[in-house]
Design an enzyme around this catalytic site. Structure first.
Site, PDB file in Angstrom:
ATOM      1  N   LYS A 126      14.125  66.485  41.404  1.00  0.00           N
ATOM      2  CA  LYS A 126      15.130  65.617  42.027  1.00  0.00           C
ATOM      3  C   LYS A 126      15.506  66.140  43.415  1.00  0.00           C
ATOM      4  O   LYS A 126      15.152  67.266  43.769  1.00  0.00           O
ATOM      5  CB  LYS A 126      16.364  65.570  41.122  1.00  0.00           C
ATOM      6  CG  LYS A 126      17.003  66.930  40.889  1.00  0.00           C
ATOM      7  CD  LYS A 126      17.840  66.950  39.615  1.00  0.00           C
ATOM      8  CE  LYS A 126      18.547  68.289  39.462  1.00  0.00           C
ATOM      9  NZ  LYS A 126      19.055  68.490  38.096  1.00  0.00           N
TER      10      LYS A 126
ATOM     11  N   TYR B 160      33.190  81.383  68.195  1.00  0.00           N
ATOM     12  CA  TYR B 160      34.465  80.658  68.137  1.00  0.00           C
ATOM     13  C   TYR B 160      35.572  81.494  67.507  1.00  0.00           C
ATOM     14  O   TYR B 160      35.337  82.219  66.539  1.00  0.00           O
ATOM     15  CB  TYR B 160      34.308  79.395  67.283  1.00  0.00           C
ATOM     16  CG  TYR B 160      33.552  78.272  67.954  1.00  0.00           C
ATOM     17  CD1 TYR B 160      33.932  77.774  69.196  1.00  0.00           C
ATOM     18  CD2 TYR B 160      32.459  77.707  67.311  1.00  0.00           C
ATOM     19  CE1 TYR B 160      33.236  76.727  69.784  1.00  0.00           C
ATOM     20  CE2 TYR B 160      31.759  76.663  67.885  1.00  0.00           C
ATOM     21  CZ  TYR B 160      32.150  76.182  69.127  1.00  0.00           C
ATOM     22  OH  TYR B 160      31.463  75.153  69.699  1.00  0.00           O
TER      23      TYR B 160
HETATM   24  C1  LIG Z   1      18.679  69.496  37.344  1.00  0.00           C
HETATM   25  C2  LIG Z   1      18.430  69.341  35.898  1.00  0.00           C
HETATM   26  C3  LIG Z   1      17.494  70.155  35.239  1.00  0.00           C
HETATM   27  C4  LIG Z   1      16.820  71.333  35.903  1.00  0.00           C
HETATM   28  O1  LIG Z   1      17.750  72.405  35.914  1.00  0.00           O
HETATM   29  P1  LIG Z   1      17.380  73.841  36.537  1.00  0.00           P
HETATM   30  O2  LIG Z   1      18.599  74.645  36.269  1.00  0.00           O
HETATM   31  O3  LIG Z   1      17.151  73.613  37.978  1.00  0.00           O
HETATM   32  O4  LIG Z   1      16.176  74.335  35.828  1.00  0.00           O
HETATM   33  C5  LIG Z   1      17.211  69.861  33.915  1.00  0.00           C
HETATM   34  N1  LIG Z   1      17.833  68.839  33.273  1.00  0.00           N
HETATM   35  C6  LIG Z   1      18.769  68.064  33.864  1.00  0.00           C
HETATM   36  C7  LIG Z   1      19.422  66.972  33.096  1.00  0.00           C
HETATM   37  C8  LIG Z   1      19.106  68.291  35.186  1.00  0.00           C
HETATM   38  O5  LIG Z   1      20.052  67.538  35.779  1.00  0.00           O
END
Ligand SMILES: *Cc1c(COP(=O)(O)O)cnc(C)c1O
Length: 389
Positions: free
Chosen positions: A48, A267
């Protein structure tokens, strides 16, 4: 009026201020490692958010070539992109927005992960209207984010109440505390999910993310869902990463300047030099996801990392001096022999010498956030992966 400028990408490439080197061989190897840890369960890949910020297309292609045939993405749009690089893979869309994504799911052959009884009703109706299409089911076992309640899922599993045309290919849940092996919620979620998986006997079950895989055999079920481990991130607060780094980020030096003891940098004048210093001003800032919380001084939200971030070059750690700004950051290169770094050279921000998770911890966050905040200004260089299973 002037003609519009017709400028090719290749003409402007030399002006890049920072670069990412993304090692697709390391990515593929990391997936194979997670596949071994997952065995005998199948191992998917969670890609994702544009492949955790590294580029959905190269990431999907490399994992597909490594043998991965199950992908999880957040949105249907992400799924449609992955589909072009993973022709016969299963692609699950976790942020199921219904009504809305039915058509995209059909056209790109995506599997929506239904996450409420409302989703089930809408999807079932869509299947009655347009023909059967596979779906998956998310059950909430304790995170309170997405998913049917355990009771709703149990009722749905019962053949008598299951709507006609509703036949999930996967039932899944997500662990809230997998990165804390001692947390009691892990056992509770496992027990609840075991019951659900049993109630949906014959349907594939999936519970474990990267950290969940390392909780043991019981958590692996039929399909695992690693994300961060594939990209070389740590799977827990104090755990060494299980896998190799995939990405290194480097910023280019715009100019090197000398400043005197007692003068201030950046800054707010929050950083007063304690010695005569040589300072490399780099083309990197919070607009590139090099967060302001990495400032050497002058930002107070960091708690136990008062010293701020650092870069690395020529065998030396190079502290950030003063505040990180939108497009520029100052690094202290006083300890390097004069002339070792000049304009145009690179300073590593994270990678082989500066662990991603250390930089994230300094900024008060996690590697996931650092990766997904990397902006669009980097020149991205992909090291290719060989094609073997
Ligand atoms: C993002 C996600 C994962 C992967 O998790 P990691 O900690 O990056 O391995 C797995 N299942 C769901 C439902 C997620 O949202």
């Amino acid at each position: 009026m002037n003609e519009p400028h017709d400028i090719a990408e290749s003409d402007i490439d030399e002006g890049f201020g920072a670069r990412l080197t993304i090692d697709l061989q390391a990515l593929a190897d990391n997936w194979r490692k997670m596949r071994e840890h997952s065995s005998p369960a199948r191992c998917s890949a969670v890609i994702k958010a544009n492949g955790y910020g590294l580029g959905a297309e190269p990431v999907a292609t490399s994992l597909y070539d490594a043998g991965c045939r199950d992908f999880f993405v957040a949105t249907a749009r992400e799924g449609a992109v992955v589909r072009q690089h993973a022709p016969d893979a299963r692609i699950f869309v976790m942020n199921c927005i219904l009504p809305g994504i039915e058509e995209t799911c059909r056209v790109a052959e995506l599997v929506p992960v239904l996450a409420s009884m409302e989703h089930v009703a809408l999807w079932t109706q869509a299947c009655i209207d347009n023909g059967e299409h596979p779906c998956a089911l998310q059950v909430d076992t304790g995170m309170n984010r997405l998913g049917l309640s355990i009771d709703e899922a149990a009722a749905l599993a019962d053949d008598v109440t299951r709507p006609p045309g509703f036949s999930p290919v996967l039932v899944m849940s997500h662990l809230a505390c997998a990165d804390e092996p001692e947390h009691p919620l892990n056992d509770q979620q496992l027990a609840a999910f075991r019951d659900i998986a049993e109630a949906f006997g014959g349907v594939e079950a999936s519970l474990a993310n990267s950290a969940g895989i390392m909780l043991g055999d019981a958590y692996r079920f039929d399909l695992t869902r690693p994300g961060i481990a594939l990209f070389g991130g740590a799977v827990g607060d104090h755990v060494r990463p299980l896998t190799d780094p995939v990405v290194s980020a480097e910023a280019r030096i715009i100019t090197v300047r000398e400043a005197k003891r007692g003068e201030t940098v950046s800054y707010g004048g929050t950083m007063t030099l304690r010695r005569d210093s040589r300072i490399a001003i780099c083309s990197i800032g919070y607009a590139d996801g090099y967060m302001r919380a990495l400032s050497g001084t002058g930002v107070t939200l960091r708690g136990h990392h008062p010293e701020g971030g650092h870069g690395f070059a020529c065998g030396h750690k190079l502290p950030v001096l003063g505040r990180v700004t939108m497009d520029m950051t100052a690094f202290d290169i006083t300890d390097l022999p004069a002339g070792s770094l000049k304009a145009g050279d690179f300073i590593e921000l994270f990678g082989k010498n500066v662990p991603l998770d250390d930089v994230a911890a300094t900024a008060g966050t996690i590697g996931y956030e650092l990766l997904t905040l990397l902006g669009s200004r980097y020149r991205r260089h992909y090291l290719p992966a060989g094609k073997s299973g």
